[in-house]
Design a protein around this motif. Structure first.
Motif, PDB file in Angstrom:
ATOM      1  N   PHE A  13     119.280  61.894  38.183  1.00  0.00           N
ATOM      2  CA  PHE A  13     119.251  60.863  38.870  1.00  0.00           C
ATOM      3  C   PHE A  13     118.204  59.666  38.435  1.00  0.00           C
ATOM      4  CE2 PHE A  13     120.297  57.836  42.439  1.00  0.00           C
ATOM      5  CZ  PHE A  13     121.193  58.021  42.449  1.00  0.00           C
ATOM      6  N   MET A  14     118.682  58.323  38.919  1.00  0.00           N
ATOM      7  CA  MET A  14     117.708  57.065  38.668  1.00  0.00           C
ATOM      8  C   MET A  14     116.320  57.377  39.369  1.00  0.00           C
ATOM      9  SD  MET A  14     120.285  53.919  39.371  1.00  0.00           S
ATOM     10  CE  MET A  14     121.491  54.687  40.246  1.00  0.00           C
ATOM     11  N   LYS A  18     112.988  60.931  34.245  1.00  0.00           N
ATOM     12  CA  LYS A  18     113.383  60.984  32.744  1.00  0.00           C
ATOM     13  C   LYS A  18     112.786  60.123  31.603  1.00  0.00           C
ATOM     14  CE  LYS A  18     117.824  59.581  33.605  1.00  0.00           C
ATOM     15  NZ  LYS A  18     117.777  59.124  34.918  1.00  0.00           N
ATOM     16  N   SER A  19     112.338  58.797  31.681  1.00  0.00           N
ATOM     17  CA  SER A  19     111.814  58.181  30.943  1.00  0.00           C
ATOM     18  C   SER A  19     110.502  58.604  30.774  1.00  0.00           C
ATOM     19  CB  SER A  19     112.049  56.716  31.344  1.00  0.00           C
ATOM     20  OG  SER A  19     113.266  56.335  31.491  1.00  0.00           O
ATOM     21  N   PHE A  52     126.279  44.696  32.997  1.00  0.00           N
ATOM     22  CA  PHE A  52     126.941  45.160  34.263  1.00  0.00           C
ATOM     23  C   PHE A  52     127.504  43.820  34.724  1.00  0.00           C
ATOM     24  CE2 PHE A  52     126.803  49.643  35.994  1.00  0.00           C
ATOM     25  CZ  PHE A  52     125.896  50.165  35.054  1.00  0.00           C
ATOM     26  N   ARG A  61     129.436  51.856  30.129  1.00  0.00           N
ATOM     27  CA  ARG A  61     129.863  53.255  29.959  1.00  0.00           C
ATOM     28  C   ARG A  61     130.320  53.344  28.531  1.00  0.00           C
ATOM     29  NH1 ARG A  61     126.582  55.289  33.328  1.00  0.00           N
ATOM     30  NH2 ARG A  61     126.778  54.716  35.426  1.00  0.00           N
ATOM     31  N   GLY A  83     121.230  57.705  34.140  1.00  0.00           N
ATOM     32  CA  GLY A  83     121.397  58.876  35.428  1.00  0.00           C
ATOM     33  C   GLY A  83     123.221  58.814  35.448  1.00  0.00           C
ATOM     34  N   LEU A 123     123.464  49.421  40.099  1.00  0.00           N
ATOM     35  CA  LEU A 123     124.290  50.226  40.979  1.00  0.00           C
ATOM     36  C   LEU A 123     123.874  50.256  42.272  1.00  0.00           C
ATOM     37  CD1 LEU A 123     125.563  53.143  38.750  1.00  0.00           C
ATOM     38  CD2 LEU A 123     126.876  51.196  39.432  1.00  0.00           C
TER      39      LEU A 123
HETATM   40  C1  S3P Z   1     122.596  54.400  35.756  1.00  0.00           C
HETATM   41  C2  S3P Z   1     121.166  54.473  35.672  1.00  0.00           C
HETATM   42  C3  S3P Z   1     120.554  53.908  34.803  1.00  0.00           C
HETATM   43  C4  S3P Z   1     121.288  52.998  33.715  1.00  0.00           C
HETATM   44  C5  S3P Z   1     122.167  52.276  34.483  1.00  0.00           C
HETATM   45  C6  S3P Z   1     123.320  53.365  35.217  1.00  0.00           C
HETATM   46  C7  S3P Z   1     123.419  55.298  36.652  1.00  0.00           C
HETATM   47  O1  S3P Z   1     119.429  54.606  33.993  1.00  0.00           O
HETATM   48  O2  S3P Z   1     121.761  53.916  32.808  1.00  0.00           O
HETATM   49  O3  S3P Z   1     121.519  51.311  35.320  1.00  0.00           O
HETATM   50  O4  S3P Z   1     124.569  55.234  36.797  1.00  0.00           O
HETATM   51  O5  S3P Z   1     122.752  56.180  37.406  1.00  0.00           O
HETATM   52  P1  S3P Z   1     118.180  55.608  34.716  1.00  0.00           P
HETATM   53  O6  S3P Z   1     118.627  56.774  35.124  1.00  0.00           O
HETATM   54  O7  S3P Z   1     117.190  55.507  33.497  1.00  0.00           O
HETATM   55  O8  S3P Z   1     117.660  54.568  35.861  1.00  0.00           O
END
Ligand code: S3P
Length: 178
Positions: A13-14, A18-19, A52, A61, A83, A123
């Motif tokens: 998840f965000m 991960k980064s 977005f 996506r 995420g 989101l």
């Molecule tokens: C998303 C997560 C984001 C990014 C986008 C959508 C998601 O990445 O890909 O905003 O749907 O959970 P991070 O997980 O690095 O924040």
């Protein structure tokens, strides 16, 4: 183990880390790092919130999926995913091709505190981002779990600790990563 590629694929998840963990892992293991969010932004030459806004979540996506399709399974890479990448089932198959899928997760309150530090998650730009986070977590939790080969709770661990745990665990899986 279900993976066939030799890389390490981080999902979660965000705010799960991960980064940051991907950066440390790549450094520690001397492997190249690929971050799908960075590649999508490069492709559009726009920041994620703007992508977005102009192209919708679907536009984002589609680009994310095309990038995953184009990645070569032969390269040993640390792959950092967005995420929501697991929301498309075909992506999970593409990720599996690329390596061991490592799911990073954390308590909702910790995730929320982390994502609040940045305002780059479209989101979560809702009237009640805390409730949105809870809803998204509920929908996605089983998808992350099903996709994962390994899972790590990042709630109360430093980035270095998490990277170390992943390296240890992968070592036990006899991946020759050093
Ligand atoms: C998303 C997560 C984001 C990014 C986008 C959508 C998601 O990445 O890909 O905003 O749907 O959970 P991070 O997980 O690095 O924040």
């Amino acid at each position: 183990m279900r993976q066939c590629g030799e890389g390490i694929v981080l999902i979660g998840f965000m705010g799960s880390g991960k980064s940051a963990v991907g950066r440390t892992l790549a450094e520690r293991l001397g492997l190249p790092r690929v971050d799908t969010d960075e590649l999508v932004q490069k492709q559009f030459n726009l920041e994620i919130p703007e992508i977005f806004k102009r192209f919708g979540e679907d536009g984002f996506r589609d680009a994310e999926n095309a990038i995953l399709e184009a990645l070569s399974p032969s390269g040993r890479t640390v792959l950092v995913t967005g995420g929501g990448s697991i929301m498309r089932r075909e992506n999970v198959e593409l990720l599996r091709r690329l390596g061991v899928i490592v799911h990073l997760f954390a308590d909702e309150a910790v995730l929320f505190a982390r994502v609040l530090r940045q305002n780059n998650r479209p989101l979560l730009r809702t009237p009640n981002p805390r409730a949105t986070l809870r809803e998204l977590c509920a929908v996605r939790a089983p998808l992350y779990r099903n996709a994962a080969d390994l899972e790590f709770d990042t709630s109360h661990r430093s980035v270095n600790e998490i990277a170390e745990l992943i390296i240890q665990e992968l070592g036990m899986l006899r991946m020759e990563i050093r």
